[in-house]
Design an enzyme around this catalytic site. Structure first.
Site, PDB file in Angstrom:
ATOM      1  N   ILE A   1     -20.592 -26.799 -12.741  1.00 55.90           N
ATOM      2  CA  ILE A   1     -20.076 -26.024 -14.589  1.00 55.90           C
ATOM      3  C   ILE A   1     -19.440 -25.091 -14.309  1.00 55.90           C
ATOM      4  O   ILE A   1     -18.955 -24.931 -16.184  1.00 55.90           O
ATOM      5  CB  ILE A   1     -21.615 -24.495 -14.013  1.00 55.90           C
ATOM      6  CG1 ILE A   1     -22.065 -24.268 -15.006  1.00 55.90           C
ATOM      7  CG2 ILE A   1     -21.231 -23.839 -13.265  1.00 55.90           C
ATOM      8  CD1 ILE A   1     -23.459 -23.367 -14.817  1.00 55.90           C
TER       9      ILE A   1
ATOM     10  N   ASN B   1     -16.549 -25.767   0.686  1.00 59.30           N
ATOM     11  CA  ASN B   1     -16.340 -24.742   1.941  1.00 59.30           C
ATOM     12  C   ASN B   1     -17.631 -24.023   2.539  1.00 59.30           C
ATOM     13  O   ASN B   1     -18.773 -24.393   2.612  1.00 59.30           O
ATOM     14  CB  ASN B   1     -16.226 -23.853   0.906  1.00 59.30           C
ATOM     15  CG  ASN B   1     -15.446 -24.185  -0.372  1.00 59.30           C
ATOM     16  OD1 ASN B   1     -14.488 -24.424   0.533  1.00 59.30           O
ATOM     17  ND2 ASN B   1     -14.924 -23.921  -1.731  1.00 59.30           N
TER      18      ASN B   1
ATOM     19  N   GLY C   1     -14.314 -19.785   0.669  1.00 57.03           N
ATOM     20  CA  GLY C   1     -14.950 -19.541  -0.447  1.00 57.03           C
ATOM     21  C   GLY C   1     -16.329 -20.289  -0.768  1.00 57.03           C
ATOM     22  O   GLY C   1     -16.226 -20.336  -2.007  1.00 57.03           O
TER      23      GLY C   1
ATOM     24  N   HIS D   1     -22.978 -27.528   0.149  1.00 48.99           N
ATOM     25  CA  HIS D   1     -22.594 -28.901  -0.490  1.00 48.99           C
ATOM     26  C   HIS D   1     -21.302 -30.031  -0.731  1.00 48.99           C
ATOM     27  O   HIS D   1     -20.447 -28.753  -0.480  1.00 48.99           O
ATOM     28  CB  HIS D   1     -22.618 -28.797  -2.549  1.00 48.99           C
ATOM     29  CG  HIS D   1     -22.341 -26.982  -2.093  1.00 48.99           C
ATOM     30  ND1 HIS D   1     -22.331 -25.820  -1.838  1.00 48.99           N
ATOM     31  CD2 HIS D   1     -20.589 -26.472  -3.031  1.00 48.99           C
ATOM     32  CE1 HIS D   1     -21.746 -24.584  -2.330  1.00 48.99           C
ATOM     33  NE2 HIS D   1     -20.523 -25.206  -2.594  1.00 48.99           N
TER      34      HIS D   1
ATOM     35  N   HIS E   1     -17.639 -30.790  -2.721  1.00 43.51           N
ATOM     36  CA  HIS E   1     -17.789 -30.543  -4.259  1.00 43.51           C
ATOM     37  C   HIS E   1     -16.515 -32.182  -4.276  1.00 43.51           C
ATOM     38  O   HIS E   1     -15.742 -32.513  -3.605  1.00 43.51           O
ATOM     39  CB  HIS E   1     -16.025 -29.694  -4.182  1.00 43.51           C
ATOM     40  CG  HIS E   1     -16.653 -28.341  -4.203  1.00 43.51           C
ATOM     41  ND1 HIS E   1     -16.808 -27.609  -5.261  1.00 43.51           N
ATOM     42  CD2 HIS E   1     -16.879 -27.663  -3.451  1.00 43.51           C
ATOM     43  CE1 HIS E   1     -17.692 -25.558  -4.822  1.00 43.51           C
ATOM     44  NE2 HIS E   1     -17.338 -26.137  -4.168  1.00 43.51           N
TER      45      HIS E   1
HETATM   46  P1  5GP Z   1     -18.661 -23.080  -3.347  1.00 38.09           P
HETATM   47  O1  5GP Z   1     -18.126 -21.873  -4.067  1.00 38.09           O
HETATM   48  O2  5GP Z   1     -19.965 -22.331  -2.114  1.00 38.09           O
HETATM   49  O3  5GP Z   1     -17.958 -23.520  -2.309  1.00 38.09           O
HETATM   50  O4  5GP Z   1     -19.014 -23.854  -5.026  1.00 38.09           O
HETATM   51  C1  5GP Z   1     -20.030 -23.551  -5.703  1.00 38.09           C
HETATM   52  C2  5GP Z   1     -20.101 -24.262  -6.311  1.00 38.09           C
HETATM   53  O5  5GP Z   1     -21.426 -24.163  -7.427  1.00 38.09           O
HETATM   54  C3  5GP Z   1     -18.818 -22.859  -6.979  1.00 38.09           C
HETATM   55  O6  5GP Z   1     -17.787 -24.979  -7.824  1.00 38.09           O
HETATM   56  C4  5GP Z   1     -19.708 -23.197  -8.930  1.00 38.09           C
HETATM   57  O7  5GP Z   1     -18.494 -23.393 -10.044  1.00 38.09           O
HETATM   58  C5  5GP Z   1     -21.161 -24.526  -8.527  1.00 38.09           C
HETATM   59  N1  5GP Z   1     -21.808 -23.567  -9.450  1.00 38.09           N
HETATM   60  C6  5GP Z   1     -22.474 -22.041  -9.374  1.00 38.09           C
HETATM   61  N2  5GP Z   1     -23.930 -21.984  -9.661  1.00 38.09           N
HETATM   62  C7  5GP Z   1     -24.188 -23.034 -10.689  1.00 38.09           C
HETATM   63  C8  5GP Z   1     -24.959 -23.826 -11.630  1.00 38.09           C
HETATM   64  O8  5GP Z   1     -25.804 -23.314 -11.761  1.00 38.09           O
HETATM   65  N3  5GP Z   1     -24.692 -25.377 -11.867  1.00 38.09           N
HETATM   66  C9  5GP Z   1     -23.946 -26.100 -11.512  1.00 38.09           C
HETATM   67  N4  5GP Z   1     -23.771 -27.071 -12.283  1.00 38.09           N
HETATM   68  N5  5GP Z   1     -22.785 -25.722 -10.513  1.00 38.09           N
HETATM   69  C10 5GP Z   1     -22.737 -24.414 -10.291  1.00 38.09           C
END
Ligand code: 5GP
Ligand code: ZN
Length: 113
Positions: A30, A86, A92, A99, A101
């Site tokens: 997102i 992460n 982070g 997940h 990236h």
């Molecule tokens: P993290 O910081 O945990 O490695 O990555 C989480 C990722 O999830 C972030 O890049 C953030 O933009 C994405 N994200 C968080 N909430 C949502 C959502 O509701 N929909 C989508 N498509 N991505 C999300």
């Protein structure tokens, strides 16, 4: 279940889904950090990489093969891409459903910030 990615898996909240099968889901982030920023997640709720179990070994291979296929389908396989996981707060992690990236479409700095 309050996990936002489980809600995306269950179609309780929308996402731009790219690929789905019985084990994984791939959708656009997102808040993209590159021209292509895709998240690939297991449908099984695993909170962090540290929670991986022996039984998940094949799942992880499947996630990487899915990433390869997406890179070919979207056309960034030739140029290359970066995969980032992460693990926990200091790295982070903000969403506690593991997940991968997938970032592509621009030159990447090293080391990451
Ligand atoms: P993290 O910081 O945990 O490695 O990555 C989480 C990722 O999830 C972030 O890049 C953030 O933009 C994405 N994200 C968080 N909430 C949502 C959502 O509701 N929909 C989508 N498509 N991505 C999300
Ligand atoms: Zn979850």
């Amino acid at each position: 279940m309050s996990c936002i990615f489980c809600k995306i898996i269950n179609k309780e909240i929308p996402a731009r889904i790219l690929y789905e099968d019985e084990r994984v889901l791939a959708f656009y982030d997102i808040n993209p950090q590159a021209p292509y920023h895709i998240l690939v997640i297991p449908k099984k709720h695993i909170s962090t990489l540290l929670e991986l179990e022996e039984a998940d070994k094949e799942l992880i291979g499947h996630i990487y093969l899915t990433i390869n296929q997406i890179s070919k389908d979207l056309g960034f396989a030739e140029r290359g891409y970066r995969v980032v996981v992460n693990c926990k707060e200091e790295a982070g992690q903000t969403v506690f459903h593991m997940h991968f990236h997938v970032l592509a479409g621009r030159p990447m700095d090293w080391p990451p910030g």
